[in-house]
Design an enzyme around this catalytic site. Structure first.
Site, PDB file in Angstrom:
ATOM      1  N   ARG A 164       4.277   9.132   6.269  1.00  0.00           N
ATOM      2  CA  ARG A 164       5.861   8.839   6.388  1.00  0.00           C
ATOM      3  C   ARG A 164       6.445  10.031   5.817  1.00  0.00           C
ATOM      4  NH1 ARG A 164       3.879   5.067   8.427  1.00  0.00           N
ATOM      5  NH2 ARG A 164       4.619   2.943   8.553  1.00  0.00           N
ATOM      6  N   SER A 234       9.831  -1.387   7.360  1.00  0.00           N
ATOM      7  CA  SER A 234       9.346  -1.238   5.905  1.00  0.00           C
ATOM      8  C   SER A 234      10.315  -0.821   5.036  1.00  0.00           C
ATOM      9  CB  SER A 234       8.236  -0.600   5.820  1.00  0.00           C
ATOM     10  OG  SER A 234       7.255  -1.063   6.790  1.00  0.00           O
ATOM     11  N   GLU A 329      10.860   3.375   1.367  1.00  0.00           N
ATOM     12  CA  GLU A 329      10.616   4.190   2.555  1.00  0.00           C
ATOM     13  C   GLU A 329      11.727   4.733   3.190  1.00  0.00           C
ATOM     14  OE1 GLU A 329      10.072   3.747   6.429  1.00  0.00           O
ATOM     15  OE2 GLU A 329       7.995   3.034   5.961  1.00  0.00           O
TER      16      GLU A 329
HETATM   17  N1  EPU Z   1       1.128  -9.173   3.180  1.00  0.00           N
HETATM   18  C1  EPU Z   1       1.337 -10.156   2.516  1.00  0.00           C
HETATM   19  N2  EPU Z   1       2.468 -10.722   2.439  1.00  0.00           N
HETATM   20  C2  EPU Z   1       3.707 -10.206   3.172  1.00  0.00           C
HETATM   21  C3  EPU Z   1       3.407  -9.006   3.799  1.00  0.00           C
HETATM   22  C4  EPU Z   1       2.007  -8.485   3.767  1.00  0.00           C
HETATM   23  O1  EPU Z   1       0.103 -10.799   1.801  1.00  0.00           O
HETATM   24  O2  EPU Z   1       4.556 -10.728   2.865  1.00  0.00           O
HETATM   25  C5  EPU Z   1      -0.401  -8.460   3.332  1.00  0.00           C
HETATM   26  C6  EPU Z   1      -0.753  -8.707   4.789  1.00  0.00           C
HETATM   27  O3  EPU Z   1      -1.251 -10.183   4.946  1.00  0.00           O
HETATM   28  C7  EPU Z   1      -2.099  -7.722   4.887  1.00  0.00           C
HETATM   29  C8  EPU Z   1      -1.410  -6.468   4.090  1.00  0.00           C
HETATM   30  O4  EPU Z   1      -0.304  -7.342   3.268  1.00  0.00           O
HETATM   31  O5  EPU Z   1      -2.849  -8.129   4.421  1.00  0.00           O
HETATM   32  C9  EPU Z   1      -0.550  -5.374   4.992  1.00  0.00           C
HETATM   33  O6  EPU Z   1       0.161  -6.337   5.894  1.00  0.00           O
HETATM   34  P1  EPU Z   1       0.581  -5.542   7.466  1.00  0.00           P
HETATM   35  O7  EPU Z   1      -0.613  -5.279   8.288  1.00  0.00           O
HETATM   36  O8  EPU Z   1       1.797  -6.247   8.006  1.00  0.00           O
HETATM   37  O9  EPU Z   1       1.317  -4.039   7.071  1.00  0.00           O
HETATM   38  P2  EPU Z   1       1.899  -3.109   6.021  1.00  0.00           P
HETATM   39  O10 EPU Z   1       1.043  -2.499   5.185  1.00  0.00           O
HETATM   40  O11 EPU Z   1       2.944  -4.326   5.296  1.00  0.00           O
HETATM   41  C10 EPU Z   1       2.394  -1.167   7.387  1.00  0.00           C
HETATM   42  C11 EPU Z   1       3.387  -0.222   7.725  1.00  0.00           C
HETATM   43  C12 EPU Z   1       4.258  -0.826   8.974  1.00  0.00           C
HETATM   44  C13 EPU Z   1       3.290  -1.069  10.007  1.00  0.00           C
HETATM   45  C14 EPU Z   1       1.910  -1.947   9.685  1.00  0.00           C
HETATM   46  C15 EPU Z   1       0.942  -2.209  10.709  1.00  0.00           C
HETATM   47  C16 EPU Z   1       4.168   1.038   5.658  1.00  0.00           C
HETATM   48  C17 EPU Z   1       5.258   1.145   4.556  1.00  0.00           C
HETATM   49  N3  EPU Z   1       4.405  -0.138   6.693  1.00  0.00           N
HETATM   50  O12 EPU Z   1       2.990  -2.422   6.831  1.00  0.00           O
HETATM   51  O13 EPU Z   1       5.147  -0.044   9.307  1.00  0.00           O
HETATM   52  O14 EPU Z   1       4.019  -1.624  11.124  1.00  0.00           O
HETATM   53  O15 EPU Z   1       1.233  -1.339   8.463  1.00  0.00           O
HETATM   54  O16 EPU Z   1       0.336  -0.754  10.716  1.00  0.00           O
HETATM   55  O17 EPU Z   1       3.280   1.757   5.841  1.00  0.00           O
HETATM   56  C18 EPU Z   1       7.538   0.737   9.224  1.00  0.00           C
HETATM   57  O18 EPU Z   1       7.136   1.749   8.692  1.00  0.00           O
HETATM   58  O19 EPU Z   1       8.830   0.438   9.246  1.00  0.00           O
HETATM   59  C19 EPU Z   1       6.610  -0.396   9.583  1.00  0.00           C
HETATM   60  C20 EPU Z   1       7.014  -1.453   9.966  1.00  0.00           C
END
Ligand code: EPU
Length: 333
Positions: A164, A234, A329
């Site tokens: 990012r 995010s 972010e």
């Molecule tokens: N999780 C929870 N509770 C929540 C949210 C997430 O326990 O409320 C856990 C999920 O179960 C999972 C882990 O956290 O084990 C990761 O969650 P997720 O796969 O949804 O991905 P993220 O790390 O929360 C990142 C990016 C997103 C992108 C997704 C998929 C960042 C800041 N965010 O989210 O990007 O879509 O991975 O690749 O890196 C964005 O930048 O606006 C964005 C949406």
């Protein structure tokens, strides 16, 4: 031609749906328009360039000029071996580009489907999802220097892309307008299923369109549509902790999700916020989205202060519970 507006509401230009104003709003439709605006302008007023406004938090009215690109275009400029170079105007909607590319048989962008962004901002922010990042496909970025009006171009390497991040968010902040981005896509389809959660749901022999549709389905099930519930995706970045901190966390929370990162272990901020008890909670007119705690939402008529207050409260609680600092972010203006 450029359009100029004064005391203009930015409601349609920020996905949080905040009714903030700017003293002046300028939208240009070509590089020449932008250069003549820069040449004629009163330099005392600050300038701030926006994209689709999908990753912005305006904390108050803006007392300067908000610039927005109207530059369009999707043009194949070269074929090198099995790669195709596509030059795209900064104001094109990112997901339209993904759709067009998949339809044309130019592959690579499938995992980045439905990310709300314009093309210029996608390069500035190095958008990413499901194991892919814009930087994996950016060949070069064309710019106009906002001070001198000169045109230039940076290679992928010069942009210094990271999670990012690019120089446009770092040492070049505020210095350039991105006018065109050239993507290097592949004529061969090789699905990227490195992201665990995606590999689990992907079906065998999915073609590029099916993979794109699967990504769209996952995103729609987890992330709120800004048209109905204001948000900026995010809100926080996923923090990176060192190995000893991670060991300590894992002994207390054996199921903690994590990813390897270049300089430590990346922990999903959404998980930290969720475990801090914030998922689905509200503070004033701002809330933590119930299906993904990484997303802050405008529950209706939120003011910038509502979002700021919620962001601070969430950060403080994560720090207290886990001893980890998380940082937005989203770009605060
Ligand atoms: N999780 C929870 N509770 C929540 C949210 C997430 O326990 O409320 C856990 C999920 O179960 C999972 C882990 O956290 O084990 C990761 O969650 P997720 O796969 O949804 O991905 P993220 O790390 O929360 C990142 C990016 C997103 C992108 C997704 C998929 C960042 C800041 N965010 O989210 O990007 O879509 O991975 O690749 O890196 C964005 O930048 O606006 C964005 C949406």
């Amino acid at each position: 031609m450029s359009t100029h507006r004064y005391d203009y509401s930015l409601l349609a230009h920020n996905s949080f749906g905040l009714d903030v104003k700017t003293k002046e709003f300028v939208e240009y439709s070509s590089v020449d328009d932008l250069r003549s605006f820069l040449c004629d302008r009163d330099c005392d007023r600050p300038l701030f360039h926006i994209g689709g406004g999908n990753n912005l938090l305006f904390t108050k009215d803006y007392e300067g000029v908000i610039l927005h690109s109207g530059i369009k275009g999707f043009e194949v400029t070269g074929i090198e071996g099995r790669s195709v170079l596509v030059r795209i105007g900064a104001s094109e909607i990112w997901d339209n580009v993904v759709e067009k590319s998949v339809e044309a048989g130019y592959y690579g962008l499938e995992n980045l489907s439905l990310i709300p962004s314009e093309v210029g901002a996608a390069a500035v922010q190095n958008i990413g999802a499901y194991g892919a990042e814009a930087k994996d496909f950016i060949d070069s970025v064309e710019v106009v220097d906002l001070e001198s009006g000169e045109c230039g171009s940076f290679s992928n390497k010069e942009c210094n892309f990271a999670y990012r991040f690019s120089n446009f968010k770092g040492s070049w902040r505020g210095k350039y307008a991105v006018t065109y981005v050239t993507l290097r896509l592949s004529l061969d389809y090789k699905p990227n299923l490195t992201y665990r959660a995606l590999a689990q749901v992907a079906e065998e022999n999915m073609d590029a369109l099916a993979l794109r549709n699967k990504i769209i389905e996952i995103r729609e099930s987890k992330l709120p549509d800004p048209k109905t519930l204001g948000n900026a995706g995010s809100f926080f970045m996923n923090p990176i902790v060192d190995a000893s901190k991670f060991k300590e966390l894992q002994s207390e929370y054996p199921d903690i999700p994590h990813y390897d990162a270049p300089n430590g272990v990346k922990i999903p901020a959404g998980w930290l916020i969720d475990k801090s008890g914030w998922r689905g909670r509200k503070l004033g007119n701002a809330g933590v989205y119930e299906k993904q705690a990484l997303v802050l939402v405008n529950v209706g008529n939120a003011k910038p202060e509502d979002i700021v207050r919620l962001s601070n409260a969430v950060c403080d609680d994560v720090k207290k519970k886990f001893g980890i600092e998380i940082f937005p972010e989203v770009n605060w203006v």
